[in-house]
Design a protein around this motif. Structure first.
Motif, PDB file in Angstrom:
ATOM      1  N   ARG A   1       0.646  -1.054   0.015  1.00 54.86           N
ATOM      2  CA  ARG A   1      -0.013  -0.004   0.101  1.00 54.86           C
ATOM      3  C   ARG A   1       0.825   1.222  -0.134  1.00 54.86           C
ATOM      4  N   THR A   2       0.367   2.334  -0.662  1.00 53.09           N
ATOM      5  CA  THR A   2       1.137   3.608  -0.599  1.00 53.09           C
ATOM      6  C   THR A   2       0.154   4.863  -0.451  1.00 53.09           C
ATOM      7  N   LEU A   3       0.684   5.833   0.290  1.00 54.15           N
ATOM      8  CA  LEU A   3      -0.249   7.079   0.327  1.00 54.15           C
ATOM      9  C   LEU A   3      -0.041   8.216  -0.603  1.00 54.15           C
ATOM     10  N   VAL A   4      -1.001   8.617  -1.118  1.00 48.28           N
ATOM     11  CA  VAL A   4      -0.956   9.560  -2.075  1.00 48.28           C
ATOM     12  C   VAL A   4      -1.817  11.244  -1.732  1.00 48.28           C
ATOM     13  N   VAL A   5      -1.228  11.838  -1.789  1.00 43.78           N
ATOM     14  CA  VAL A   5      -2.010  13.284  -1.188  1.00 43.78           C
ATOM     15  C   VAL A   5      -2.077  14.130  -2.499  1.00 43.78           C
ATOM     16  N   ILE A   6      -3.336  14.576  -2.865  1.00 47.14           N
ATOM     17  CA  ILE A   6      -3.375  15.701  -3.866  1.00 47.14           C
ATOM     18  C   ILE A   6      -3.432  16.852  -3.049  1.00 47.14           C
ATOM     19  N   LYS A   7      -2.303  17.805  -3.252  1.00 42.87           N
ATOM     20  CA  LYS A   7      -2.157  18.936  -2.561  1.00 42.87           C
ATOM     21  C   LYS A   7      -2.838  20.082  -2.935  1.00 42.87           C
ATOM     22  N   PRO A   8      -3.280  21.197  -2.301  1.00 42.42           N
ATOM     23  CA  PRO A   8      -4.128  22.013  -2.382  1.00 42.42           C
ATOM     24  C   PRO A   8      -3.980  22.791  -3.823  1.00 42.42           C
ATOM     25  N   ASP A   9      -3.000  22.708  -4.392  1.00 35.24           N
ATOM     26  CA  ASP A   9      -2.885  23.220  -5.895  1.00 35.24           C
ATOM     27  C   ASP A   9      -3.375  22.229  -6.965  1.00 35.24           C
ATOM     28  N   GLY A  10      -3.228  20.857  -6.724  1.00 35.37           N
ATOM     29  CA  GLY A  10      -3.729  20.052  -7.260  1.00 35.37           C
ATOM     30  C   GLY A  10      -5.376  20.166  -7.477  1.00 35.37           C
ATOM     31  N   VAL A  11      -5.918  20.285  -6.226  1.00 35.00           N
ATOM     32  CA  VAL A  11      -7.387  20.396  -6.195  1.00 35.00           C
ATOM     33  C   VAL A  11      -7.906  21.621  -6.846  1.00 35.00           C
ATOM     34  N   GLN A  12      -7.072  22.836  -6.403  1.00 34.80           N
ATOM     35  CA  GLN A  12      -7.533  24.059  -7.331  1.00 34.80           C
ATOM     36  C   GLN A  12      -7.375  24.067  -8.563  1.00 34.80           C
ATOM     37  N   ARG A  13      -6.363  23.057  -9.345  1.00 35.55           N
ATOM     38  CA  ARG A  13      -6.285  23.066 -10.743  1.00 35.55           C
ATOM     39  C   ARG A  13      -7.334  22.235 -11.342  1.00 35.55           C
ATOM     40  N   SER A  14      -8.254  21.470 -10.496  1.00 36.12           N
ATOM     41  CA  SER A  14      -9.145  20.635 -10.996  1.00 36.12           C
ATOM     42  C   SER A  14      -8.680  19.289 -11.537  1.00 36.12           C
ATOM     43  N   LEU A  15      -7.509  18.945 -10.876  1.00 32.34           N
ATOM     44  CA  LEU A  15      -6.782  17.786 -11.428  1.00 32.34           C
ATOM     45  C   LEU A  15      -7.077  16.375 -10.893  1.00 32.34           C
ATOM     46  N   ILE A  16      -8.095  16.570  -9.872  1.00 28.57           N
ATOM     47  CA  ILE A  16      -8.464  15.146  -8.781  1.00 28.57           C
ATOM     48  C   ILE A  16      -8.603  14.274  -9.624  1.00 28.57           C
ATOM     49  N   GLY A  17      -9.706  14.291 -10.675  1.00 28.32           N
ATOM     50  CA  GLY A  17      -9.942  13.186 -11.345  1.00 28.32           C
ATOM     51  C   GLY A  17      -8.980  12.562 -12.483  1.00 28.32           C
ATOM     52  N   GLU A  18      -8.159  13.577 -12.939  1.00 27.12           N
ATOM     53  CA  GLU A  18      -7.112  13.317 -13.889  1.00 27.12           C
ATOM     54  C   GLU A  18      -6.027  12.236 -13.072  1.00 27.12           C
ATOM     55  N   ILE A  19      -5.820  12.866 -11.841  1.00 25.49           N
ATOM     56  CA  ILE A  19      -4.688  12.011 -11.190  1.00 25.49           C
ATOM     57  C   ILE A  19      -5.072  10.621 -10.710  1.00 25.49           C
ATOM     58  N   ILE A  20      -6.576  10.724 -10.331  1.00 23.62           N
ATOM     59  CA  ILE A  20      -6.933   9.382  -9.513  1.00 23.62           C
ATOM     60  C   ILE A  20      -7.015   8.415 -11.057  1.00 23.62           C
ATOM     61  N   GLY A  21      -7.325   8.877 -12.036  1.00 19.67           N
ATOM     62  CA  GLY A  21      -7.514   8.199 -13.307  1.00 19.67           C
ATOM     63  C   GLY A  21      -6.383   7.539 -13.759  1.00 19.67           C
ATOM     64  N   ARG A  22      -5.183   8.164 -13.491  1.00 15.47           N
ATOM     65  CA  ARG A  22      -3.751   7.526 -13.828  1.00 15.47           C
ATOM     66  C   ARG A  22      -3.650   6.362 -12.868  1.00 15.47           C
ATOM     67  N   PHE A  23      -3.968   6.399 -11.678  1.00 15.61           N
ATOM     68  CA  PHE A  23      -3.321   5.111 -10.891  1.00 15.61           C
ATOM     69  C   PHE A  23      -4.352   4.204 -11.142  1.00 15.61           C
ATOM     70  N   GLU A  24      -5.659   4.438 -11.248  1.00 15.01           N
ATOM     71  CA  GLU A  24      -6.644   3.319 -11.657  1.00 15.01           C
ATOM     72  C   GLU A  24      -6.253   2.858 -13.014  1.00 15.01           C
ATOM     73  N   LYS A  25      -6.022   3.330 -13.939  1.00 16.60           N
ATOM     74  CA  LYS A  25      -5.562   2.751 -15.322  1.00 16.60           C
ATOM     75  C   LYS A  25      -4.446   2.103 -15.166  1.00 16.60           C
ATOM     76  N   LEU A  26      -3.482   2.230 -14.212  1.00 17.03           N
ATOM     77  CA  LEU A  26      -2.180   1.305 -14.086  1.00 17.03           C
ATOM     78  C   LEU A  26      -2.766   0.090 -13.400  1.00 17.03           C
ATOM     79  N   GLY A  27      -3.727   0.194 -12.640  1.00 12.65           N
ATOM     80  CA  GLY A  27      -4.250  -1.260 -12.155  1.00 12.65           C
ATOM     81  C   GLY A  27      -3.979  -1.294 -10.365  1.00 12.65           C
ATOM     82  N   LEU A  28      -3.756  -0.355  -9.978  1.00 15.67           N
ATOM     83  CA  LEU A  28      -3.860  -0.153  -8.522  1.00 15.67           C
ATOM     84  C   LEU A  28      -5.280  -0.158  -7.957  1.00 15.67           C
ATOM     85  N   LYS A  29      -5.346  -0.256  -6.844  1.00 12.54           N
ATOM     86  CA  LYS A  29      -6.680  -0.482  -6.145  1.00 12.54           C
ATOM     87  C   LYS A  29      -6.909   0.703  -5.004  1.00 12.54           C
TER      88      LYS A  29
END
Ligand code: GDP
Ligand code: MG
Length: 203
Positions: A10-38
């Motif tokens: 398991r690993t911890l990922v934190v989308i920092k305040p600039d990631g939230v403000q840049r509307s990149l939450i979905g994009e970032i989550i999508g990358r890890f989902e597509k890789l195959g992580l749960k």
């Protein structure tokens, strides 16, 4: 499905305040989902300065390693730093980080799967977006640099935090999540990723 110890990393990922403000939450989550992580835990939170300091100093070596990384980057670019003492450098960075990480909401997540820590770090890219590889999250979605951030007296804005080692992952997950916030479940896609014989695909 019976998961091996490796598959349960398991690993911890934190989308920092600039990631939230840049509307990149979905994009970032999508990358890890597509890789195959749960994704096994996720929450939005506002942090205190004490929590941020604890997070960055869970690893007693973090101050030295981060200071040395900055000195190495400065040497490569021919930049002059105010001090060559790694601990002095990190003390300043830590103060800036407290301001940055408490400036708005963050998204904390736990991702699980084989080589989770190493693969997430690879996708996140190096600390400084300017020199992060093309194709990485920090390399593709933001343009900050050490020299700009340091001259403006703020932390490098690099969208995302990811644990550096498997030990760091476990310590950070404990700091951010209660055990009951982490969900154990089976993801159907894991069959194609991990099942040795691929039984049951054909009618
Ligand atoms: P990471 O593991 O790649 O996030 O990097 P570190 O753990 O070494 O540093 C933590 C965070 O501090 C980074 O993600 C940056 O936001 C910030 N940071 C690190 N080094 C510097 C620096 O030299 N200058 C500034 N301004 N910020 C830094
Ligand atoms: Mg780090």
């Amino acid at each position: 499905m019976n998961y091996s110890k490796r598959q349960q990393e398991r690993t911890l990922v934190v989308i920092k305040p600039d990631g939230v403000q840049r509307s990149l939450i979905g994009e970032i989550i999508g990358r890890f989902e597509k890789l195959g992580l749960k994704l096994t835990a996720m929450k939005m939170c506002l942090l205190t300065e004490e929590f941020v300091e604890k997070h960055y100093t869970l690893d007693p070596e973090w101050r030295r390693i981060t200071g040395e990384k900055r000195i190495k980057a400065a040497k490569e670019k021919g930049e002059k730093l105010e001090t060559e003492d790694p601990l002095e450098i990190t003390a300043v960075i830590l103060e800036k980080l407290k301001k940055y990480m408490t400036s708005g909401p963050v998204i904390a997540m736990v991702w699980q799967g084989v080589h989770a820590t190493e693969l997430v770090r690879k996708m996140v890219g190096g600390t400084e977006p300017r020199s992060s590889d093309v194709g990485t999250i920090r390399g593709d979605y933001v343009l900050d640099s050490y020299i700009l951030a340091d001259s403006d007296g703020r932390a490098v804005r690099n969208l995302i935090h990811a644990s550096g080692t498997a030990e760091e992952s476990e310590a950070e997950i404990k700091h951010w999540f209660k055990p009951e916030e982490i969900v154990n479940y089976r993801l159907i896609a894991e069959q194609i990723l991990y099942d040795v014989n691929l039984d049951g695909l054909l009618e």
